[in-house]
Design an enzyme around this catalytic site. Sequence first.
Site, PDB file in Angstrom:
ATOM      1  N   ASP A 523       0.861  -1.188   0.000  1.00 53.30           N
ATOM      2  CA  ASP A 523       0.000   0.000   0.000  1.00 53.30           C
ATOM      3  C   ASP A 523       0.898   1.238   0.000  1.00 53.30           C
ATOM      4  OD1 ASP A 523      -1.681   2.129   0.690  1.00 53.30           O
ATOM      5  OD2 ASP A 523      -2.929   0.893   2.004  1.00 53.30           O
ATOM      6  N   HIS A 524       0.844   1.971  -1.108  1.00 53.17           N
ATOM      7  CA  HIS A 524       1.775   3.098  -1.260  1.00 53.17           C
ATOM      8  C   HIS A 524       1.479   4.251  -0.300  1.00 53.17           C
ATOM      9  CE1 HIS A 524       5.016   5.131  -3.006  1.00 53.17           C
ATOM     10  NE2 HIS A 524       4.804   4.884  -4.289  1.00 53.17           N
ATOM     11  N   ARG A 525       0.324   4.219   0.363  1.00 56.13           N
ATOM     12  CA  ARG A 525       0.050   5.250   1.381  1.00 56.13           C
ATOM     13  C   ARG A 525       0.910   5.026   2.616  1.00 56.13           C
ATOM     14  NH1 ARG A 525      -6.240   4.244   1.963  1.00 56.13           N
ATOM     15  NH2 ARG A 525      -5.407   2.141   1.956  1.00 56.13           N
TER      16      ARG A 525
END
Length: 551
Positions: A523-525
């Site tokens: 998850d790039h967040r």
Amino acid sequence: MALVEVKVPDIGDFDEVAVIELLVKVGDTVKAEQSLITVESDKASMEIPSSTAGVVKELRVKLGDKVKQGSLVLMVEASSETAVAAPSSTLPLAVAAAPLATAATAATTAPAVVAPAASGPVEVHVPDIGDFKDVAVIEIFVKPGDAIKVEQSLITVESDKAAMEIPSSAAGVLKELKVKIGDKLNIGDLLAILEGSVAAVAPVAAAASAVASVAVSAASVAPSLPTASIAAAAHNPGAPTLGLPHASPSVRKFARELGVPLEEVKGNGPKGRISLDDVQAFTKAVMAGATQTKAQAAKAPASGDGAALGLIPWPKIDFAKFGPIERKEMGRIKKISGANLLRNAIMIPAVTNHDDADITQLEAFRVSTNKENEKSGIKVTMLAFLIKACVAALKKYPEFNSSLDGDALVYKNYWHIGFAADTPNGLMVPVIRDADKKGILQISQEMGELAKKARDGKLSPAEMTGATFTISSLGGIGGKYFTPIINAPEVAILGVCKSTHEPVWDGKQFVPRLMLPLSLTWDHRVIDGAAAARFNAYLGQILGDFRRVLL
Ligand code: CAO
């Protein structure tokens, strides 16, 4: 400026009604007739208005208190421009007393409102509901075919001040319902047609019962309502509320304005009463995606129609035009996992890194271990080593073992690893709990048991929840790389494919090594590309030489 006592006006002979909501607080400026509190009997909730305008100086009731006519509600410092209203004479809706009084009288005598008893069809009309006009139908409790008793509640109508149930004036089987949600009703409107009446029509009781509800509500704006007018209505035992959500008219109105299905809101008040806060909390949870209304859930099949995202409609094709077809409903598990996968695929900005791990030595060790342990009946699998290696990598890079909670990250100090299992019913994800505390043999054994349970459809919910990271292994089947979808609220997942012998350059020559394809989706967040590359590299190092776990 004078301090004025605001008391509960005449609310008929409803004795001891409970205060279920305080609508003002000390310091508030209130207008005459502004609702101050909500009280509730078992048939009606009503808002008690202020008899005067001014500033609230003291609240004399609290939630749960029982009040009746004359109970002191609060002290108001009357504003100079507003004359203190005499509780029984000056409020405009004192006028309501007249029609209601008439109504009560009419109810005892007016057969025009309620059809007389008969064995054939019997019409049930809206009884005298005071001078309330165009009240909206907000709930319907019955359906054609239902056996109806005299005084059984048929519908709920609502004005902006009160909700009231309208009872049946006769008994019989409901043949036809003449109203629907949203209809506006007035006295005399046809509600329903019953047939095969099994009890005498009870015009007085039924009409009076409705009058009572309204009279009580009217009392909230008509302090001088004569008690006589509602005497018959004070008790209406036994009429069921039939699942009516427990909420005051103002809360119902608020919910309706927001489009909140009140029956899905959990009430946290006394006896499960739904408050304004409960409706707001429900709305927030829906907006944050933490919960779904039933309508939303029904609208989100695995294929998704994309309307909520402003996408063009899903193509509707008559496949039979092109050849023979067979339609089969998807199983429950596929439907559930489909909806979850769709949400996770859409909502998570996911990226996948692919890498290879040299497992030549590890596979040799696994094979020899299995030979040594042949008699134990436990088969050591590559997946067990992967679980252990992942725990080591998760400990080194803790954000991979976290979850997003709003703007915060929740780091978990436990390492429960889920593994995807292919079953005849669809994909399931059993969880190995506390994988950090278990050895390879124990993990292999537990995995075998959980995978069998999954295939037999016997996994308990507890065995499928609490994972902090998931591994999806297609190694026993084939393939090179794939892009697994993150199992929210986890933030990463490792996909594993089939290991193959490949020529690897050792600095001098190409040598055959057993290479395991790894696909890490993250998850790039929460995670950056560099961290993902480091995680994969570290995982590869451990799988290449497990002694590194000890370092
Ligand atoms: N490379 C090469 N061979 C592998 C391997 C790999 N990465 N992983 C397993 N194998 C071999 C095993 O050694 C075994 O070989 P032998 O029978 O010769 O010993 C064989 O493949 C079968 O292994 P397995 O798949 O039954 O066992 P496992 O422990 O690896 O996996 C389980 C168990 C439950 C994960 C598996 O049965 C399964 O369901 N996999 C599918 C998961 C899935 O569907 N993922 C996709 C999710 S996204 O849609």
